[in-house]
Design a protein around this motif. Structure first.
Motif, PDB file in Angstrom:
ATOM      1  N   MET A  11      36.894  53.214  33.675  1.00 24.18           N
ATOM      2  CA  MET A  11      36.371  51.949  33.449  1.00 24.18           C
ATOM      3  C   MET A  11      37.007  50.844  34.231  1.00 24.18           C
ATOM      4  SD  MET A  11      35.088  50.340  30.129  1.00 24.18           S
ATOM      5  CE  MET A  11      36.418  49.113  29.690  1.00 24.18           C
ATOM      6  N   PHE A  12      38.455  50.616  34.061  1.00 26.55           N
ATOM      7  CA  PHE A  12      38.990  49.716  34.405  1.00 26.55           C
ATOM      8  C   PHE A  12      38.911  49.703  35.927  1.00 26.55           C
ATOM      9  CE2 PHE A  12      40.777  48.859  30.490  1.00 26.55           C
ATOM     10  CZ  PHE A  12      40.460  47.535  30.058  1.00 26.55           C
ATOM     11  N   ILE A  14      36.536  50.894  37.915  1.00 29.19           N
ATOM     12  CA  ILE A  14      35.275  50.436  38.368  1.00 29.19           C
ATOM     13  C   ILE A  14      35.095  49.057  38.068  1.00 29.19           C
ATOM     14  CG2 ILE A  14      32.849  50.755  37.962  1.00 29.19           C
ATOM     15  CD1 ILE A  14      33.286  53.536  36.984  1.00 29.19           C
ATOM     16  N   LEU A  15      35.552  48.630  36.968  1.00 24.22           N
ATOM     17  CA  LEU A  15      35.487  47.106  36.833  1.00 24.22           C
ATOM     18  C   LEU A  15      36.360  46.302  37.798  1.00 24.22           C
ATOM     19  CD1 LEU A  15      35.174  46.678  32.903  1.00 24.22           C
ATOM     20  CD2 LEU A  15      33.376  46.289  34.551  1.00 24.22           C
ATOM     21  N   LEU A  18      34.581  46.084  41.271  1.00 24.75           N
ATOM     22  CA  LEU A  18      33.454  45.147  41.340  1.00 24.75           C
ATOM     23  C   LEU A  18      33.949  43.807  41.140  1.00 24.75           C
ATOM     24  CD1 LEU A  18      30.241  45.151  40.599  1.00 24.75           C
ATOM     25  CD2 LEU A  18      30.929  45.012  38.141  1.00 24.75           C
ATOM     26  N   ILE A  19      34.821  43.610  40.356  1.00 25.92           N
ATOM     27  CA  ILE A  19      35.201  41.983  40.080  1.00 25.92           C
ATOM     28  C   ILE A  19      35.921  41.462  41.461  1.00 25.92           C
ATOM     29  CG2 ILE A  19      36.542  40.486  38.664  1.00 25.92           C
ATOM     30  CD1 ILE A  19      35.835  42.219  36.414  1.00 25.92           C
ATOM     31  N   TYR A  22      33.379  40.969  44.160  1.00 30.63           N
ATOM     32  CA  TYR A  22      32.661  39.818  43.925  1.00 30.63           C
ATOM     33  C   TYR A  22      33.682  38.498  44.190  1.00 30.63           C
ATOM     34  CZ  TYR A  22      30.162  36.422  40.980  1.00 30.63           C
ATOM     35  OH  TYR A  22      29.099  35.280  40.720  1.00 30.63           O
ATOM     36  N   TYR A  33      34.747  27.964  41.677  1.00 36.29           N
ATOM     37  CA  TYR A  33      36.203  28.246  41.242  1.00 36.29           C
ATOM     38  C   TYR A  33      36.939  26.909  40.685  1.00 36.29           C
ATOM     39  CZ  TYR A  33      35.806  32.731  42.509  1.00 36.29           C
ATOM     40  OH  TYR A  33      35.201  34.045  42.510  1.00 36.29           O
ATOM     41  N   SER A  36      38.095  26.985  37.087  1.00 39.65           N
ATOM     42  CA  SER A  36      39.569  27.826  37.207  1.00 39.65           C
ATOM     43  C   SER A  36      40.605  27.347  37.903  1.00 39.65           C
ATOM     44  CB  SER A  36      39.292  29.282  37.345  1.00 39.65           C
ATOM     45  OG  SER A  36      38.854  29.286  38.749  1.00 39.65           O
ATOM     46  N   ILE A  39      41.563  28.367  41.306  1.00 38.08           N
ATOM     47  CA  ILE A  39      42.121  29.600  41.855  1.00 38.08           C
ATOM     48  C   ILE A  39      41.076  30.825  41.705  1.00 38.08           C
ATOM     49  CG2 ILE A  39      43.709  31.488  40.874  1.00 38.08           C
ATOM     50  CD1 ILE A  39      45.264  29.052  39.380  1.00 38.08           C
ATOM     51  N   VAL A  41      40.223  33.428  40.359  1.00 37.42           N
ATOM     52  CA  VAL A  41      40.370  34.445  39.204  1.00 37.42           C
ATOM     53  C   VAL A  41      40.053  35.870  39.474  1.00 37.42           C
ATOM     54  CG1 VAL A  41      41.499  33.283  37.159  1.00 37.42           C
ATOM     55  CG2 VAL A  41      39.107  33.073  37.976  1.00 37.42           C
ATOM     56  N   ASN A  42      38.818  35.674  39.957  1.00 37.86           N
ATOM     57  CA  ASN A  42      38.151  37.085  40.112  1.00 37.86           C
ATOM     58  C   ASN A  42      39.068  38.227  40.821  1.00 37.86           C
ATOM     59  OD1 ASN A  42      35.870  37.037  38.561  1.00 37.86           O
ATOM     60  ND2 ASN A  42      34.892  35.516  39.955  1.00 37.86           N
ATOM     61  N   MET A  45      42.270  39.019  38.570  1.00 38.76           N
ATOM     62  CA  MET A  45      42.026  40.015  37.587  1.00 38.76           C
ATOM     63  C   MET A  45      41.572  41.147  38.080  1.00 38.76           C
ATOM     64  SD  MET A  45      43.207  38.497  35.122  1.00 38.76           S
ATOM     65  CE  MET A  45      42.791  39.802  33.814  1.00 38.76           C
ATOM     66  N   MET A  49      43.283  44.797  37.090  1.00 41.12           N
ATOM     67  CA  MET A  49      42.346  45.755  36.569  1.00 41.12           C
ATOM     68  C   MET A  49      42.482  46.968  37.225  1.00 41.12           C
ATOM     69  SD  MET A  49      39.302  43.559  35.226  1.00 41.12           S
ATOM     70  CE  MET A  49      38.303  44.770  34.009  1.00 41.12           C
ATOM     71  N   PHE A  52      45.600  48.689  36.858  1.00 39.40           N
ATOM     72  CA  PHE A  52      45.958  49.330  35.478  1.00 39.40           C
ATOM     73  C   PHE A  52      45.339  50.558  35.346  1.00 39.40           C
ATOM     74  CE2 PHE A  52      44.117  49.510  31.222  1.00 39.40           C
ATOM     75  CZ  PHE A  52      45.253  49.627  30.376  1.00 39.40           C
TER      76      PHE A  52
ATOM     77  N   PHE B  19      30.439  53.059  28.901  1.00 34.29           N
ATOM     78  CA  PHE B  19      31.531  53.851  28.613  1.00 34.29           C
ATOM     79  C   PHE B  19      31.747  53.918  27.122  1.00 34.29           C
ATOM     80  CE2 PHE B  19      32.832  53.342  32.932  1.00 34.29           C
ATOM     81  CZ  PHE B  19      33.473  54.067  33.089  1.00 34.29           C
ATOM     82  N   ILE B 191      42.599  42.143  28.369  1.00 34.29           N
ATOM     83  CA  ILE B 191      42.470  41.921  29.709  1.00 34.29           C
ATOM     84  C   ILE B 191      41.490  40.801  29.735  1.00 34.29           C
ATOM     85  CG2 ILE B 191      41.522  42.714  31.860  1.00 34.29           C
ATOM     86  CD1 ILE B 191      43.389  44.949  31.741  1.00 34.29           C
ATOM     87  N   LEU B 199      45.232  30.064  32.341  1.00 34.62           N
ATOM     88  CA  LEU B 199      44.579  28.824  33.045  1.00 34.62           C
ATOM     89  C   LEU B 199      44.605  27.645  32.076  1.00 34.62           C
ATOM     90  CD1 LEU B 199      41.349  30.595  34.656  1.00 34.62           C
ATOM     91  CD2 LEU B 199      43.054  29.558  35.904  1.00 34.62           C
ATOM     92  N   TYR B 341      36.847  27.389  31.375  1.00 33.98           N
ATOM     93  CA  TYR B 341      37.757  27.879  32.276  1.00 33.98           C
ATOM     94  C   TYR B 341      37.166  29.019  33.317  1.00 33.98           C
ATOM     95  CZ  TYR B 341      41.363  24.615  30.349  1.00 33.98           C
ATOM     96  OH  TYR B 341      41.927  23.678  30.124  1.00 33.98           O
ATOM     97  N   VAL B 346      34.841  36.874  35.685  1.00 33.67           N
ATOM     98  CA  VAL B 346      35.991  36.911  34.625  1.00 33.67           C
ATOM     99  C   VAL B 346      35.081  36.332  33.266  1.00 33.67           C
ATOM    100  CG1 VAL B 346      37.836  37.260  35.559  1.00 33.67           C
ATOM    101  CG2 VAL B 346      36.848  34.762  35.513  1.00 33.67           C
TER     102      VAL B 346
END
Lengths: 69, 574
Positions: A11-12, A14-15, A18-19, A22, A33, A36, A39, A41-42, A45, A49, A52, B19, B191, B199, B341, B346
């Motif tokens: 799952m992590f 795939i996510l 994807l992120i 993106y 952005y 944020s 930054i 962040v996509n 992060m 992910m 991980f 999942f 996460i 942020l 933020y 995200v």
């Protein structure tokens, strides 16, 4: 029984992909952005992910090898 | 105030749903008997059960409430995580788990039956079943209303959809599915909320900037400039800290009675350790859970504190919805920070984290209700075991499955009652939180004093609960404008804040229950022989020897590490 690290890892990963993707496609969108603090962040992060997820999958593989011996 | 989600956010939520359901689907083939379904076959590795242990506690109300309380009380709220959880978790792991797990009891009520008698079990089982369904309904209501107000999702749709997803995966895979999903949910919560901490902290100029930003706010409220960033420093006087409680109430009320009552006797939590694969694993479960627990304040309380600075700085444009009285609705803190933020992507992850926290809490309630209903109520009073063990097992497996459906439907009903009569539900939840204090007194005495008798335990439990009720009825917090906050029987004392009232209710309920149980035990006859109590009482059980384990694998060493980290954290943020 099922090793929970496999679904978590999958799952992590795939996510994460994807992120990150993106994030790469929206890299020029400064307005998005602004929230944020400028930054992307996509991408950050997403990569966290993905790493991980892969670590989870690797550790479940390692365990299997060990069990087979 | 609305948050707009884009296709990427919805895709993330969908992948998460897939999942969660898939885990239930893959586990369904292992659900061959009642033991596998209701006790996870006692086969869960320690680290999995340990993370599930914390995840169950990390429900939606916890995440939303703790961030809101961080805004109200600052770092003082960490008392619920450090003094208010860690000592109890260590005690549970080292001193109580050997008896819980070793007794082969399948639930806390069943332990009461083994140690005391049938009536003590019955009382606890019924109170627990009612409380669990209510708690699950209230958190469902809280989540659905949040989703409606902030995301514009239909109230009924989000209520039913989230409940049905939890139902499907717990129906398919039972307790194992709930536990495995809790681990997945744990990581998603961490996460999903992680970018928020970084942020928001960056935005206010790091920890130093946060402290500076809080100074004028604290001063305006009449507190010392560092009142929001310290924990014990201003607890010698209730008027000097924003929480309005003094150190004795925190130490004894929260740190001892409430915390030991919750962590050591609440079956919802303890069930995760019951499912561990061995006694040594079961003893490690609370300790493994303690590691993330100690650091969760940085994830959910600190953003709440930052929200206070943002709220007071008009240039930040941070909005928090107001209630009819004009006060900010603190429960919305976390979701409004997400909106502030997180850009698309995200943001979906953050919303998924909230959904995950809701599901982990609810699945915990459903699986605990299931076990208590099937074993402690149905099997004890409705259909007892017969000679045919195999047919029995099939029967109880079916009962467990039907109970899962019934439990979810009852929670949905409770959620609708909560949406109509929110005050009554809050009141009931306050009352039920009080049953744990006398329960801890009784179980503690039962485990460590062999003279404790069944009659005494039953009376102690019931009286402790009634005293808690009476104390709540006779006292009220200052400024209470509704009888649901107390004072519905009369008025003999006014507490400065609601939290002080709750701490003292627990302290009094515990003390009365303990004194009564000791007194009555001395007056009544001991009905169980020493032989029957072997494995249930400390002095009658051969002591655990961990000497054959290397030091780093012993629960005691793990406990020492947890204890040291907790003390260091408390000193840093003194």
């Amino acid at each position: 029984m099922v090793d929970i690290r496999i679904p978590i890892g999958l799952m992590f990963s795939i996510l994460g992909v994807l992120i990150t993707t993106y994030g790469i496609f929206t890299v020029s969108d400064a307005g998005m952005y602004q929230k944020s603090l400028g930054i992307n962040v996509n991408i950050i992060m997403g990569l966290i992910m993905l790493i991980f997820g892969i670590l989870m999958l690797l550790s479940s593989k390692k365990k299997k090898k060990y069990n087979n011996k | 105030m609305k948050v707009e989600l884009s296709w990427i956010d919805y895709s993330i939520i969908m992948i998460y749903f897939i999942f969660v359901l898939a885990i239930g689907w893959f586990l369904r083939k292992y659900m061959k008997n009642a033991n596998a379904f209701l006790e996870a076959g006692r086969s869960i590795p320690a680290w999995v059960a340990g993370l599930a242990f914390i995840s169950t506690n990390l429900g939606a109300l916890e995440v939303m409430g703790m961030a809101g309380s961080g805004m109200k009380y600052g770092m003082l709220q960490t008392h619920f995580y450090w003094i208010g959880a860690i000592p109890a978790m260590i005690f549970l792991a080292l001193f109580m788990m050997p008896f819980y797990y070793g007794s082969k009891a399948r639930s806390v009520p069943e332990f009461l039956k083994l140690r005391f008698d049938e009536k003590t079990r019955g009382l606890n089982a019924i109170l627990f079943a009612v409380m669990t369904i209510l708690a699950s309904g209230i958190s469902m209501y809280a989540l659905a209303i949040l989703m409606e107000n902030v995301l514009g999702w239909d109230y009924n749709l989000s209520l039913w959809l989230s409940a049905i997803i939890v139902l499907v995966y717990t129906y398919l895979g039972g307790l194992s599915s709930a536990i495995y999903n809790e681990v997945l949910q744990f990581f998603i919560i961490i996460i999903g909320l992680l970018p928020l901490v970084f942020l928001s902290l960056m935005d206010v100029g790091g920890w130093g900037g946060l402290k500076e930003g809080l100074e004028p706010i604290a001063a305006a409220g009449g507190y010392a400039p560092d009142a929001w960033t310290t924990t014990w420093k201003y607890t010698s006087n209730i008027h000097q800290n924003p929480m309005g409680v003094e150190w004795f109430g925190i130490l004894f009320g929260l740190g001892f009675v409430l915390s030991f009552g919750y962590w050591c006797t609440n079956f919802l939590i303890v069930q995760r350790a019951f499912a561990a694969e061995s006694k040594i694993a079961a003893r490690k479960v609370p300790l493994i859970g303690a590691f993330p627990k100690m650091f969760l304040p940085f994830l959910i309380i600190v953003p709440g504190i930052i929200a206070l600075v943002l709220f007071n700085d008009p240039s930040k444009n941070f909005i928090l919805p107001l209630d009819t009285a004009g006060n900010p609705i603190y429960d919305y803190t976390i979701i409004m920070l997400l909106k502030q933020y997180l850009p698309a992507g995200v943001l979906g992850l953050g919303i998924t984290a909230l959904l995950a926290s809701f599901m982990s809490g609810m699945a915990g309630n459903v699986s605990a209700f299931n076990t208590v209903w099937t074993y402690d109520i149905y099997q004890s009073y409705i259909r007892k075991r017969t000679d045919n063990a195999e047919a029995d097992d099939k029967h109880y497996l079916n009962v467990g499955k039907i109970t899962t459906i019934a439990g979810v439907l009852l929670s949905i009903a409770a959620a609708y009652i909560a949406s109509k009569f929110g005050n009554i539900m809050d009141f009931l939840q306050t009352i039920f939180s009080m049953i744990n204090a006398p329960l801890f007194a009784v179980i503690f005495l039962g485990m460590f004093w062999k003279r404790t008798t069944g009659h005494a335990a039953f009376t102690g439990l019931l009286t402790g609960f009634l005293i808690a009720l009476a104390h709540h009825g006779l006292t009220a917090p200052e400024g209470a404008n509704t009888l649901f906050k107390g004072g519905w029987l009369g008025h003999i004392h006014t507490y400065p804040v609601e939290m002080a009232q709750n701490f003292w209710t627990a302290i009094i309920a515990f003390s009365v229950s303990a004194i009564l149980t000791v007194g009555l035990s001395l007056m009544t006859k001991k009905t169980k022989s020493d032989d029957e109590l072997k494995g249930l009482v400390y002095s009658l059980t051969p002591h655990e020897v961990d000497k054959d384990l290397p030091w780093h694998k012993r629960p005691a060493s793990l406990a020492i590490i947890v204890g040291i980290i907790c003390i260091v954290l408390s000193i840093i943020f003194w």
